[in-house]
Enzyme design. Structure first.
Site, PDB file in Angstrom:
ATOM      1  N   CYS A 240      -1.182   4.146  11.165  1.00 21.23           N
ATOM      2  CA  CYS A 240      -1.055   5.354  11.992  1.00 21.23           C
ATOM      3  C   CYS A 240      -2.292   5.464  12.877  1.00 21.23           C
ATOM      4  O   CYS A 240      -2.828   6.541  13.098  1.00 21.23           O
ATOM      5  CB  CYS A 240      -0.809   6.602  11.159  1.00 21.23           C
ATOM      6  SG  CYS A 240      -1.920   6.805   9.784  1.00 21.23           S
TER       7      CYS A 240
ATOM      8  N   LYS B  33       7.516   6.170   2.092  1.00 19.31           N
ATOM      9  CA  LYS B  33       8.261   4.983   2.544  1.00 19.31           C
ATOM     10  C   LYS B  33       8.881   4.254   1.349  1.00 19.31           C
ATOM     11  O   LYS B  33       9.970   3.715   1.448  1.00 19.31           O
ATOM     12  CB  LYS B  33       7.356   4.051   3.346  1.00 19.31           C
ATOM     13  CG  LYS B  33       6.882   4.699   4.626  1.00 19.31           C
ATOM     14  CD  LYS B  33       5.966   3.818   5.433  1.00 19.31           C
ATOM     15  CE  LYS B  33       5.241   4.604   6.500  1.00 19.31           C
ATOM     16  NZ  LYS B  33       4.092   5.386   6.000  1.00 19.31           N
TER      17      LYS B  33
ATOM     18  N   CYS C 109       0.897  -1.174   0.000  1.00 22.04           N
ATOM     19  CA  CYS C 109       0.000   0.000   0.000  1.00 22.04           C
ATOM     20  C   CYS C 109       0.924   1.209   0.000  1.00 22.04           C
ATOM     21  O   CYS C 109       1.239   1.754   1.054  1.00 22.04           O
ATOM     22  CB  CYS C 109      -0.870   0.025   1.253  1.00 22.04           C
ATOM     23  SG  CYS C 109      -1.762  -1.503   1.516  1.00 22.04           S
ATOM     24  N   ALA C 110       1.362   1.610  -1.170  1.00 25.56           N
ATOM     25  CA  ALA C 110       2.558   2.444  -1.218  1.00 25.56           C
ATOM     26  C   ALA C 110       2.318   3.944  -1.348  1.00 25.56           C
ATOM     27  O   ALA C 110       3.182   4.732  -0.999  1.00 25.56           O
ATOM     28  CB  ALA C 110       3.445   1.970  -2.361  1.00 25.56           C
TER      29      ALA C 110
ATOM     30  N   PRO D  51       1.160   7.789  -0.744  1.00 26.13           N
ATOM     31  CA  PRO D  51       1.830   8.604  -1.761  1.00 26.13           C
ATOM     32  C   PRO D  51       3.308   8.315  -1.941  1.00 26.13           C
ATOM     33  O   PRO D  51       3.928   8.882  -2.825  1.00 26.13           O
ATOM     34  CB  PRO D  51       1.616  10.022  -1.258  1.00 26.13           C
ATOM     35  CG  PRO D  51       1.449   9.887   0.217  1.00 26.13           C
ATOM     36  CD  PRO D  51       0.836   8.549   0.462  1.00 26.13           C
TER      37      PRO D  51
HETATM   38  C1  SAM Z   1      -1.520   4.654   4.852  1.00 29.48           C
HETATM   39  S1  SAM Z   1      -1.584   4.898   3.158  1.00 29.48           S
HETATM   40  C2  SAM Z   1       0.017   4.361   2.684  1.00 29.48           C
HETATM   41  C3  SAM Z   1       1.083   5.388   2.907  1.00 29.48           C
HETATM   42  C4  SAM Z   1       2.378   5.049   2.197  1.00 29.48           C
HETATM   43  N1  SAM Z   1       2.894   3.773   2.608  1.00 29.48           N
HETATM   44  C5  SAM Z   1       3.426   6.113   2.396  1.00 29.48           C
HETATM   45  O1  SAM Z   1       4.330   5.942   3.180  1.00 29.48           O
HETATM   46  O2  SAM Z   1       3.352   7.140   1.725  1.00 29.48           O
HETATM   47  C6  SAM Z   1      -2.571   3.584   2.625  1.00 29.48           C
HETATM   48  C7  SAM Z   1      -2.634   3.411   1.127  1.00 29.48           C
HETATM   49  O3  SAM Z   1      -3.300   2.178   0.894  1.00 29.48           O
HETATM   50  C8  SAM Z   1      -4.040   2.292  -0.290  1.00 29.48           C
HETATM   51  N2  SAM Z   1      -5.066   1.234  -0.232  1.00 29.48           N
HETATM   52  C9  SAM Z   1      -6.309   1.262   0.286  1.00 29.48           C
HETATM   53  N3  SAM Z   1      -6.897   0.071   0.157  1.00 29.48           N
HETATM   54  C10 SAM Z   1      -5.998  -0.730  -0.449  1.00 29.48           C
HETATM   55  C11 SAM Z   1      -6.012  -2.070  -0.884  1.00 29.48           C
HETATM   56  N4  SAM Z   1      -7.072  -2.839  -0.693  1.00 29.48           N
HETATM   57  N5  SAM Z   1      -4.926  -2.562  -1.492  1.00 29.48           N
HETATM   58  C12 SAM Z   1      -3.833  -1.783  -1.704  1.00 29.48           C
HETATM   59  N6  SAM Z   1      -3.766  -0.504  -1.328  1.00 29.48           N
HETATM   60  C13 SAM Z   1      -4.830   0.005  -0.697  1.00 29.48           C
HETATM   61  C14 SAM Z   1      -4.571   3.678  -0.277  1.00 29.48           C
HETATM   62  O4  SAM Z   1      -4.882   4.119  -1.576  1.00 29.48           O
HETATM   63  C15 SAM Z   1      -3.423   4.440   0.377  1.00 29.48           C
HETATM   64  O5  SAM Z   1      -2.635   5.042  -0.598  1.00 29.48           O
END
Ligand code: SAM
Length: 751
Positions: A333, A207, A201-202, A204
């Protein structure tokens, strides 16, 4: 003056715990904000009694710390109401000289203690505060924390030059502005340069960038995924600052990540492919309340319960992709055990204890301060949410009777959502249960909306916010009193799964319940890392590092969507001839479209992984770095020119069309570029002195190459003499000037 007195009165009321359930509270905040234009600054209370009652009853306060629970809760509230200090990292790819110069310049601008002062609002008017110097973050290599929040840096006049300095460094990709806690998961992954990493879940992408920095210098690579295509593009944009051929971006639901054939569980092998997997899953985000003040108001237990399942599924799929013996880091978070320990416990159960929680020594040895995970928790439901959704419940008795749901009590009377008619409630449509199940933006609706609230960054810690005060007398900490506080806020506990009414079992599954003491003794949940805002002056966060992999059957397939198109032999050989490429990894050059507008380079081991995707399951959003670009301008001299992003992957193999510029000439070109851009000029309109200098650079370039680049190129590619062409067409003086200007433009762009 009158308005101000009212606010003071309100403040007093709140301090005494008064007016807690005032439904006009938010409206009055709006008025405060309006009044603020002419009167003294607004005073705003940061309070969620439901959240505090819930975490108090969960025993989150006082857990894993030597401080008493009363003190811990006070410092939590105090920290939560303070704006979050900004932090950043100097990237691994920056040279030691840059790190040194950057640090020296930063210290020069911000100075020693008290050199810079900032003005902020208090209830009684403006006040001034001295800024402390930036502090290194001990557990993050080249990480720095500032004594001021992001919004103040942006807006405060005294910090203008520092803001500009930060932006330039950030745009260059040599520093990354990132929240301190967000830097922790990549460190917990202990990445080595040869590792293959999956970031499930990368977007924006902060990380992902941190991970990429670690593998870019070795043979490793990163597959970054996000379910949301537009967010996946944000991620591509963010990672562009690093320009690494070791990144591939795909878009899948994390719980359905494809598994290439070689690694598929066909009954024989159970191997995954990634050495490291990061599951930084979507969450309710209540740990970000220092950035998103609205979290306090929007906070909801049902959101936490509902999102648990998707978090678990993403993590289980991540574990499946991980090689046995690799590491999986799970992070959120959020501070809720439902989104944290309950997910980890269920991963352990579902993988038959094949996954083990690990202690992260790398962090603990470097002064990282956190609490261990909780081994037990309470499963609750927000009964008020149901009521809020359907309107007033007619029979206001406890609705959840042991063993089932009382159908009588599902009758609702006229409410906003029901069009004024009394009728049975829609089945199982409780707040957060359907609509909020999978939020494409990665956060629950509450977290999303919370961002639109005023940021607490505008306020200072010295009194602008009222820190909510709760009764700390011993009787208030008894179980009965804590339960009563929860019930008052509409929160009801289910002691066991059999107490959960059938319509709620989807959002409150059995796996949400805490482990039995026997299970808990095997799970090692205490090795999870809980970061509370008061521990290191950060946001709230949760990280778990675990080893193990495999253990899950492979499931769904996706439509083929390949974007990797090999270059035709003719195109390859013309590039080789033109740029004198020798020893270049030509098989790693490819196009994304059949018109081959851009020619990309991808790390060979990423290519071979993608080649093993025999069913074409990966939905690629981005792969590789652009090395050549089709030159589409009318006056094109070179069909493919070098692209700035990938110049370092082509230049070492080029034996033609390459010259070494002196530092002085390089600076001349950059300066001319800036002058041109700032004044929106074409090269021919530059200052006489600059034009002369540019002429000098050009002739030195031509001298070094021993030919006029333009004429030779044109002859080679188009088989015609440009001078004759011009004469033949009999162009006028003006037209030639115009054309010359354009060419110079092009030359400058190339340079
Ligand atoms: C907490 S954010 C991730 C932040 C990211 N790791 C960073 O450090 O910038 C969660 C992300 O998960 C994505 N997301 C939501 N549901 C998901 C799914 N079922 N599979 C993959 N990604 C998902 C969202 O679009 C969002 O960008």
């Amino acid at each position: 003056m009158g308005k101000y007195s009212n606010k003071n009165k309100k403040r007093k009321d709140n301090r005494n715990g008064g007016n807690r359930h005032n439904s006009n509270r938010h409206n009055s905040n709006k008025n405060d904000s309006r009044d603020n234009r002419n009167g003294p600054p607004r005073v705003k209370e940061m309070r969620s009694d439901r959240m505090v009652a819930y975490y108090t009853y969960q025993n989150v306060f006082g857990h894993g710390t030597k401080v008493s629970k009363e003190e811990d809760r006070k410092s939590f509230l105090e920290a939560s109401c303070r704006p979050l200090n900004a932090s950043f990292r100097i990237t691994k790819l920056a040279t030691p000289e840059f790190k040194e110069q950057f640090t020296a310049r930063m210290q020069e601008i911000l100075g020693s203690d008290g050199q810079i002062t900032i003005t902020y609002d208090t209830p009684s008017g403006k006040a001034v505060r001295k800024l402390k110097p930036p502090q290194p973050i001990p557990f993050i290599e080249n990480g720095w924390m500032l004594d001021v929040d992001r919004s103040t840096i942006r807006k405060n006049k005294g910090l203008k030059s520092f803001f500009e300095f930060l932006m330039v460094a950030s745009d260059s990709g040599l520093i990354t502005r990132q929240e301190t806690v967000s830097m922790v998961p990549p460190v917990a992954l202990s990445i080595e340069p040869h590792h293959l990493v999956l970031d499930t879940c990368a977007a924006p992408g902060s990380k992902t960038c941190q991970i990429l920095e670690n593998v870019s210098l070795g043979s490793g690579w990163v597959m970054a995924n996000d379910v949301n295509v537009s967010r996946a593009h944000m991620l591509v944009h963010q990672c562009k600052r690093i320009n690494s051929p070791s990144l591939v971006v795909v878009t899948h639901a994390g719980q359905e990540m494809p598994m290439p054939k070689t690694f598929r569980n066909d009954g024989e092998g159970n191997e995954g492919w990634a050495d490291r997997v990061l599951c930084d899953v979507p969450c309710t985000g209540d740990g970000t309340m220092r950035k998103n003040a609205g979290i306090f108001r929007k906070w909801s237990v049902n959101q936490q319960n509902n999102i648990h399942k998707i978090q678990l599924d993403i993590a289980l799929r991540g574990v499946r992709q991980c090689k046995v013996g690799g590491l999986v880091v799970y992070s959120t978070c959020s501070m809720s055990p439902m989104e944290n320990e309950a997910v980890v416990a269920q991963i352990i159960r579902e993988t038959g204890y094949a996954v083990e929680v690990e202690e992260c020594r790398e962090l603990s040895e470097k002064g990282f301060s956190c609490r261990g995970g909780m081994t037990t928790w309470k499963v609750m439901d927000d009964r008020d949410a149901t009521r809020r959704h359907f309107g007033e419940v007619i029979e206001d008795k406890p609705r959840f009777k042991k063993g089932g749901w009382d159908h009588q009590e599902r009758q609702v009377k006229a409410g906003d959502d029901d069009g004024g008619e009394s009728r049975p409630a829609k089945k199982a449509k409780v707040e957060g249960q359907e609509g909020d199940k999978e939020d494409p933006c990665g956060e629950t609706k509450a977290a999303e909306e919370a961002k639109r609230e005023p940021k607490n960054g505008k306020m200072s810690e010295d009194g602008t916010y009222i820190i909510p005060v709760y009764d700390d007398s011993p009787e208030k900490w008894s179980s009965e009193s804590m339960i009563a506080d929860c019930n008052k806020e509409g929160l009801w506990e289910f002691k066991t799964h059999s107490d959960v009414p059938s319509h709620l079992t989807a959002s409150i599954p059995k796996g949400l319940f805490p482990p039995t003491p026997a299970e808990a003794s095997r799970m090692g949940l205490e090795k999870c890392m809980r970061i509370m805002p008061q521990d290191m002056d950060t946001g709230g966060f949760f990280v778990t590092e675990s080893s193990g992999g495999g253990g899950q059957k492979d499931s769904k397939q996706h439509n083929p969507n390949q974007e990797i198109i090999p270059l035709s032999p003719a195109l390859t050989s013309s590039l080789v001839d033109f740029y004198g490429l020798s020893g270049a990894p030509l098989s790693c050059f490819f196009a994304r479209t059949h018109t081959a507008k851009g020619i990309m380079y991808l790390h060979p081991s990423v290519l071979s992984h993608l080649a093993s995707d025999d069913r074409g399951q990966y939905k690629l959003v981005h792969s590789g770095v652009q090395v050549f670009e089709k030159n589409s301008k009318n006056l094109s001299l070179v069909p493919y020119r070098i692209h700035q992003d990938g110049v370092r992957y082509a230049a070492p193999y080029m034996n033609k069309r390459k010259i070494q510029l002196s530092n002085r000439d390089y600076c001349t070109l950059v300066r001319a570029g800036i002058e041109r851009k700032e004044n929106q000029l074409r090269t021919c309109m530059l200052e006489e002195a600059t034009r002369k200098e540019l002429q000098g650079v050009r002739s030195r370039m031509e001298g070094e190459m021993r030919w006029d680049p333009r004429d030779v190129l044109e002859e080679e590619w188009f088989g015609r003499d440009r001078t004759k062409d011009k004469e033949g067409k009999g162009k006028g003086e003006e037209e030639e000037k115009e054309e010359k200007g354009k060419e110079e433009d092009e030359e400058d762009t190339k340079a």
